[in-house]
Structure formats: structure tokens, C-alpha cells
Design a protein around this motif. Structure first.
Motif, short mmCIF file in Angstrom:
data_model
loop_
_atom_site.label_atom_id
_atom_site.label_comp_id
_atom_site.label_asym_id
_atom_site.label_seq_id
_atom_site.Cartn_x
_atom_site.Cartn_y
_atom_site.Cartn_z
N VAL A 1 17.09 28.25 9.30
CA VAL A 1 18.25 29.26 8.73
C VAL A 1 18.63 28.53 8.07
N GLU A 2 19.74 28.39 6.53
CA GLU A 2 20.69 26.86 6.22
C GLU A 2 21.36 26.94 6.65
N GLU A 3 22.22 26.03 6.40
CA GLU A 3 23.92 25.88 7.37
C GLU A 3 24.70 26.41 6.32
N GLU B 1 20.30 23.76 19.85
CA GLU B 1 19.09 22.84 18.80
C GLU B 1 18.63 23.89 18.26
N THR B 2 18.73 24.82 18.47
CA THR B 2 18.40 26.69 17.75
C THR B 2 18.86 27.45 17.04
N GLY B 3 20.36 27.39 17.09
CA GLY B 3 21.69 27.85 16.77
C GLY B 3 22.58 27.58 17.00
N PHE B 4 23.32 28.88 17.07
CA PHE B 4 24.52 28.38 17.97
C PHE B 4 25.12 29.85 19.34
N ASP B 5 25.52 29.25 19.55
CA ASP B 5 26.40 30.25 21.15
C ASP B 5 27.80 31.18 20.33
N ALA B 6 27.75 32.37 20.66
CA ALA B 6 29.36 32.78 19.89
C ALA B 6 29.42 33.63 20.35
N PHE B 7 31.55 33.21 21.18
CA PHE B 7 32.04 33.87 22.94
C PHE B 7 32.45 35.01 22.42
N ILE B 8 33.07 35.46 22.38
CA ILE B 8 33.97 37.12 22.58
C ILE B 8 34.50 38.24 23.71
N ILE B 9 35.22 38.08 24.09
CA ILE B 9 36.01 38.73 24.78
C ILE B 9 35.21 40.05 25.34
#
Length: 279
Positions: free
Chosen positions: A13-15, A37-45
Motif C-alpha cells: 500500500v502507498e501512504e 505494522e501492516t496497516g491501521f486500526d480504525a474505530f467507530i461507535i
């Protein structure tokens, strides 16, 4: 309040692709993001999570974004464990030190801010927050009355107060952010920050010397007229939460309709923050 965590993993993946995806996730309710390290975590209610909307966004990338994602639930009592794993102290411009309650005090910095996110966006680590803090460090905020829209943790208002602002009104439409701003103001012994829960409808009908708005392009375009109505003549407004192309041009054009003149902008990665002055 229960949250959903979506863990994204990518291949090659590109930034800029990650940044665009994060912005699109913000448009459907995700409000906090942590790199992995492999991407990101996303949080939502939890009650705002719509997996069909998520799938639709991901499908729009076709084969350009090779990814996997896993959805999990986070009970409120586990939130601190999640962000403590990723929250490292932050130094901005050699003047401002942002830390959590479990980090050591560092008295050598002119401004020290203690932040307990409590599921609210704004620890200073995201490029948009960093640029807004840089603007506050550069600006003359002494004795100024400030409106902070999309306040999140209240970090921008707290920094402005530490630099001598007279009064700060911090507004966010998330109840967690509303209470988080109050708690963080208390943590930092700030007594001139008023936190309100709502959107443009709760903006006090008074004059502000400076307005801070770190949200996203679509919300900014909807709310700029409301900001201009309460910004004093000669007052400054700082925007962030969008990209240089095509967002900055759209923001400039819309601001011009309400007498807000573009002054300059900062850029970190693909993200932009911009300063305007009311003529």
C-alpha cells in the motif's frame, strides 16, 4: 459506550492510499485511527457502524488496494489498553510536549499537554492535528477568544489556553469528545475552556478572534458560512482535515464567498492545514 475496531492489513500500500481511505472512513463515522505494522486500526461507535458502507468504499478501489479487514468489538473498559499500546509522547516544534498520564513529566518544554483520549480524536499524532498545533504556536493568541470546532480531546484549545488565550469554546458532536475535552482541560488545569456538544447549531452568537476547525472537507464546506458569521473583522481561521488537491481549492473558493481570504497553508504528507483572514 461500545466501539467497533476494524483492523486493516494491506499488501504494497502507498501512504497516500491509506490517507485517502482514512478520510473516506471519517466520512462514514470512523473517528480514531492507529497505525499498525501492516496497516491501521480504525474505530467507530458501534451503533454507527455500517459494514455495507465500508464494503462499498473498499470496492471502489478495485484491485488497486489489496487488503484484508477484521471487525471486533471493544467494550469501554478496554479502550485505555488499546490506545496505551500505541500512544507515545509527541514533541512539536521543540516547544510543546504531548504525553499521556502514564508518561513522565518533562519540565524542559515550554508547553506540556496531558491527554487522555477516552475514544476521542486528537492526540497530536495525526498530521492534521500537528499542523494545527504548529499554527497555534506561531499565532498571537494572547487574550484572544477562540472557537474550536470538532474539538475532539480538546488538545487545540488546551494549547491555546497555555499560550495565553482568554476564552475557548470547544465544540464536538460526539458526547465522548464533549466529556473528554472537559476532563483533559481539568487534567491540564485549564479553567477557561467551555465544552459544548453539538455542531454549528450550538455555536454561541458572539464574536471570536480565532476559529480552529480540524474536521473534513465536506463538513467544512457546510459550516464555513456559520464560522464567518461569528468571526470578527480581521480575525483568523485555521482549517485542516483535507488534502491539497482538490480540497484546498474548493475550500478557498467557498471561503471567498464569505470574505475569508486565503493567507497560506502547511502540508504534511498529503494532508493540509490552511490559514484564512476575514477581510
Amino acid at each position: 459506550m461500545e466501539y467497533k475496531k476494524v483492523t486493516f492489513s494491506f499488501t504494497d500500500v502507498e501512504e497516500y492510499q491509506k490517507d485517502i481511505l482514512i478520510a473516506e472512513l471519517g466520512d462514514i463515522g470512523f473517528d480514531t485511527f492507529e497505525d499498525t505494522e501492516t496497516g491501521f486500526d480504525a474505530f467507530i461507535i458501534a451503533n454507527q457502524f455500517n459494514e455495507e458502507e465500508l464494503k462499498s468504499i473498499l470496492a471502489s478501489y478495485g484491485d488497486e488496494l489489496v487488503h484484508e479487514y477484521v471487525v471486533s468489538s471493544i467494550a469501554p473498559e478496554n479502550w485505555n489498553e488499546e490506545w496505551e499500546k500505541n500512544f507515545t509522547p509527541l514533541i512539536i516544534n521543540d516547544d510543546c510536549y504531548v504525553r499521556a498520564t502514564f508518561h513522565e513529566h518533562q519540565p524542559q518544554y515550554k508547553y506540556e499537554i496531558v491527554i487522555d483520549p477516552k475514544m476521542a480524536f486528537g492526540t497530536g499524532h495525526h498530521q492534521t492535528t500537528t499542523m494545527m498545533m504548529l499554527y497555534i504556536l506561531e499565532a498571537d493568541v494572547q487574550d484572544k477568544v477562540i472557537l474550536d470546532m470538532g474539538a475532539g480531546t480538546g488538545i487545540l484549545g488546551i494549547l491555546a489556553s497555555k499560550r495565553g488565550a482568554k476564552d475557548i469554546v470547544a465544540i464536538d458532536n460526539d458526547e465522548v469528545c464533549y466529556s473528554s475535552a472537559i476532563e483533559n482541560a481539568n487534567l491540564n488545569e485549564i479553567d477557561n475552556l467551555t465544552s459544548l456538544c453539538g455542531s454549528k447549531d450550538v455555536i454561541p452568537q458572539q464574536e471570536f478572534d480565532i476559529i480552529l476547525a480540524n474536521i473534513n472537507r465536506n463538513i467544512l464546506l457546510d459550516q464555513i458560512e456559520s464560522y464567518a458569521a461569528v468571526l470578527r473583522q480581521g480575525g483568523s481561521i485555521y482549517f485542516s482535515g483535507f488534502y491539497e488537491t482538490p480540497d484546498l481549492g474548493m475550500i478557498k473558493d467557498h471561503c471567498a464567498k464569505f470574505g475569508l481570504n486565503y493567507i497560506d497553508h502547511k502540508k504534511i504528507g498529503d494532508w493540509v492545514a490552511a490559514k484564512f483572514v476575514k477581510s
